[in-house]
Design a protein around this motif. Structure first.
Motif, PDB file in Angstrom:
ATOM      1  N   LEU A   1       0.832  -1.207   0.000  1.00  0.00           N
ATOM      2  CA  LEU A   1       0.000   0.000   0.000  1.00  0.00           C
ATOM      3  C   LEU A   1       0.860   1.249   0.000  1.00  0.00           C
ATOM      4  O   LEU A   1       0.637   2.181  -0.788  1.00  0.00           O
ATOM      5  N   PHE A   2       1.871   1.284   0.861  1.00  0.00           N
ATOM      6  CA  PHE A   2       2.695   2.491   0.957  1.00  0.00           C
ATOM      7  C   PHE A   2       3.732   2.560  -0.158  1.00  0.00           C
ATOM      8  O   PHE A   2       4.205   3.655  -0.489  1.00  0.00           O
ATOM      9  N   ALA A   3       4.059   1.421  -0.754  1.00  0.00           N
ATOM     10  CA  ALA A   3       4.869   1.463  -1.975  1.00  0.00           C
ATOM     11  C   ALA A   3       4.067   2.106  -3.101  1.00  0.00           C
ATOM     12  O   ALA A   3       4.591   2.914  -3.884  1.00  0.00           O
ATOM     13  N   TYR A   4       2.773   1.779  -3.188  1.00  0.00           N
ATOM     14  CA  TYR A   4       1.902   2.402  -4.188  1.00  0.00           C
ATOM     15  C   TYR A   4       1.821   3.913  -3.969  1.00  0.00           C
ATOM     16  O   TYR A   4       1.803   4.689  -4.934  1.00  0.00           O
ATOM     17  N   LEU A   5       1.786   4.333  -2.706  1.00  0.00           N
ATOM     18  CA  LEU A   5       1.726   5.758  -2.390  1.00  0.00           C
ATOM     19  C   LEU A   5       3.093   6.430  -2.508  1.00  0.00           C
ATOM     20  O   LEU A   5       3.231   7.614  -2.214  1.00  0.00           O
ATOM     21  N   ARG A   6       4.099   5.658  -2.913  1.00  0.00           N
ATOM     22  CA  ARG A   6       5.462   6.146  -3.166  1.00  0.00           C
ATOM     23  C   ARG A   6       6.155   6.678  -1.923  1.00  0.00           C
ATOM     24  O   ARG A   6       7.028   7.547  -1.992  1.00  0.00           O
ATOM     25  N   ALA A   7       5.744   6.172  -0.769  1.00  0.00           N
ATOM     26  CA  ALA A   7       6.444   6.495   0.471  1.00  0.00           C
ATOM     27  C   ALA A   7       7.719   5.657   0.557  1.00  0.00           C
ATOM     28  O   ALA A   7       7.879   4.662  -0.157  1.00  0.00           O
ATOM     29  N   THR A   8       8.634   6.059   1.432  1.00  0.00           N
ATOM     30  CA  THR A   8       9.854   5.291   1.677  1.00  0.00           C
ATOM     31  C   THR A   8       9.681   4.553   2.998  1.00  0.00           C
ATOM     32  O   THR A   8       9.784   5.151   4.077  1.00  0.00           O
ATOM     33  N   VAL A   9       9.389   3.265   2.927  1.00  0.00           N
ATOM     34  CA  VAL A   9       9.117   2.477   4.124  1.00  0.00           C
ATOM     35  C   VAL A   9      10.439   1.999   4.731  1.00  0.00           C
ATOM     36  O   VAL A   9      11.297   1.460   4.026  1.00  0.00           O
ATOM     37  N   VAL A  10      10.622   2.198   6.024  1.00  0.00           N
ATOM     38  CA  VAL A  10      11.874   1.789   6.680  1.00  0.00           C
ATOM     39  C   VAL A  10      11.980   0.271   6.654  1.00  0.00           C
ATOM     40  O   VAL A  10      10.975  -0.438   6.559  1.00  0.00           O
ATOM     41  N   PRO A  11      13.199  -0.270   6.737  1.00  0.00           N
ATOM     42  CA  PRO A  11      13.374  -1.719   6.633  1.00  0.00           C
ATOM     43  C   PRO A  11      12.645  -2.514   7.712  1.00  0.00           C
ATOM     44  O   PRO A  11      12.116  -3.599   7.446  1.00  0.00           O
ATOM     45  N   THR A  12      12.622  -2.012   8.935  1.00  0.00           N
ATOM     46  CA  THR A  12      12.027  -2.767  10.038  1.00  0.00           C
ATOM     47  C   THR A  12      10.551  -2.433  10.189  1.00  0.00           C
ATOM     48  O   THR A  12      10.190  -1.281  10.444  1.00  0.00           O
ATOM     49  N   SER A  13       9.693  -3.429  10.019  1.00  0.00           N
ATOM     50  CA  SER A  13       8.271  -3.280  10.325  1.00  0.00           C
ATOM     51  C   SER A  13       8.029  -3.941  11.682  1.00  0.00           C
ATOM     52  O   SER A  13       8.776  -4.832  12.095  1.00  0.00           O
ATOM     53  N   VAL A  14       6.985  -3.516  12.375  1.00  0.00           N
ATOM     54  CA  VAL A  14       6.768  -3.986  13.744  1.00  0.00           C
ATOM     55  C   VAL A  14       5.369  -4.574  13.878  1.00  0.00           C
ATOM     56  O   VAL A  14       4.372  -3.889  13.633  1.00  0.00           O
TER      57      VAL A  14
END
Length: 217
Positions: free
Chosen positions: A139-152
């Protein structure tokens, strides 16, 4: 003397209950990012937590009428103008909640371009943890955000757990994700070693040499 603009960290919580473990996770992630930011630079840090539960009716009305309420319009603008974003949803039917998705449907699809984002979720069992990778990260890749490597992901049993020899405990994962967000906000490299773009002065090591360096003596 010019006033120093604060770093703005916004956390969006889609928890439905009160109190909410989703809100708690959002606050702890924001606190970890704030702590790292204050340690690494001398600008003030503002943290804002947006509780989507309080905006549920406004979100539904906006979807139907196309007109946001003043409170919802403010929340959308705060998300768009944040220096760093933390998004947390409870898991419903193996995905993020409808409330969470409805809110981000109202955010302009260019507003998050390049924005550092921590994705996080809560659930009753660890078997839903892949929601972060198969639902939230796309979803956030589609919104072109930069997602940090660590998800929680925080399951019920994670609260108060220190982890084991194979898995870091929840506090460690929160600190790491918060640190990565802070590093991206300040223009540094994520703590976990996220890839960066090579500059003109960076030396490119040939692949054969990389393989040779890995061989045992």
């Amino acid at each position: 003397m010019f006033a120093t603009e604060p770093v703005r960290v916004v956390a969006v919580s889609a928890g439905l209950s009160s109190p909410s473990s989703t809100r708690l996770l959002a606050e702890r992630l924001a606190g970890a990012a704030r702590e790292r930011l204050l340690a690494e630079q001398d600008r003030p840090v503002e943290v804002r937590v947006i509780e989507l539960r309080d905006l549920a009716v406004d979100i539904a009305n906006h979807l139907v009428t196309g007109f946001p309420s003043a409170a919802l319009d403010t929340a959308i603008k705060e998300v768009a103008e944040a220096d760093g974003l933390i998004v947390v949803s409870p898991v419903f039917t193996a995905s993020y909640s409808g409330l969470f998705k409805s809110f981000f449907d109202l955010v302009d699809n260019t507003a998050l371009t390049g924005k550092p984002v921590v994705i996080a979720a809560t659930g009753g069992t660890a078997r839903h943890s892949l929601v972060l990778e198969h639902a939230m990260r796309p979803l956030f890749a589609y919104l072109r955000a930069t997602v940090v490597p660590t998800s929680v992901y925080a399951a019920s049993e994670d609260w108060g757990s220190s982890g084991d020899e194979y898995t870091d405990g929840l506090p460690s994962r929160i600190r790491r994700a918060g640190g990565e967000l802070a590093a991206m906000i300040t223009g540094g490299r994520a703590a976990s070693g996220a890839p960066r773009t090579l500059g003109l002065d960076d030396e490119v090591v040939p692949f054969e040499q990389q393989l040779a360096d890995l061989r045992l003596d």
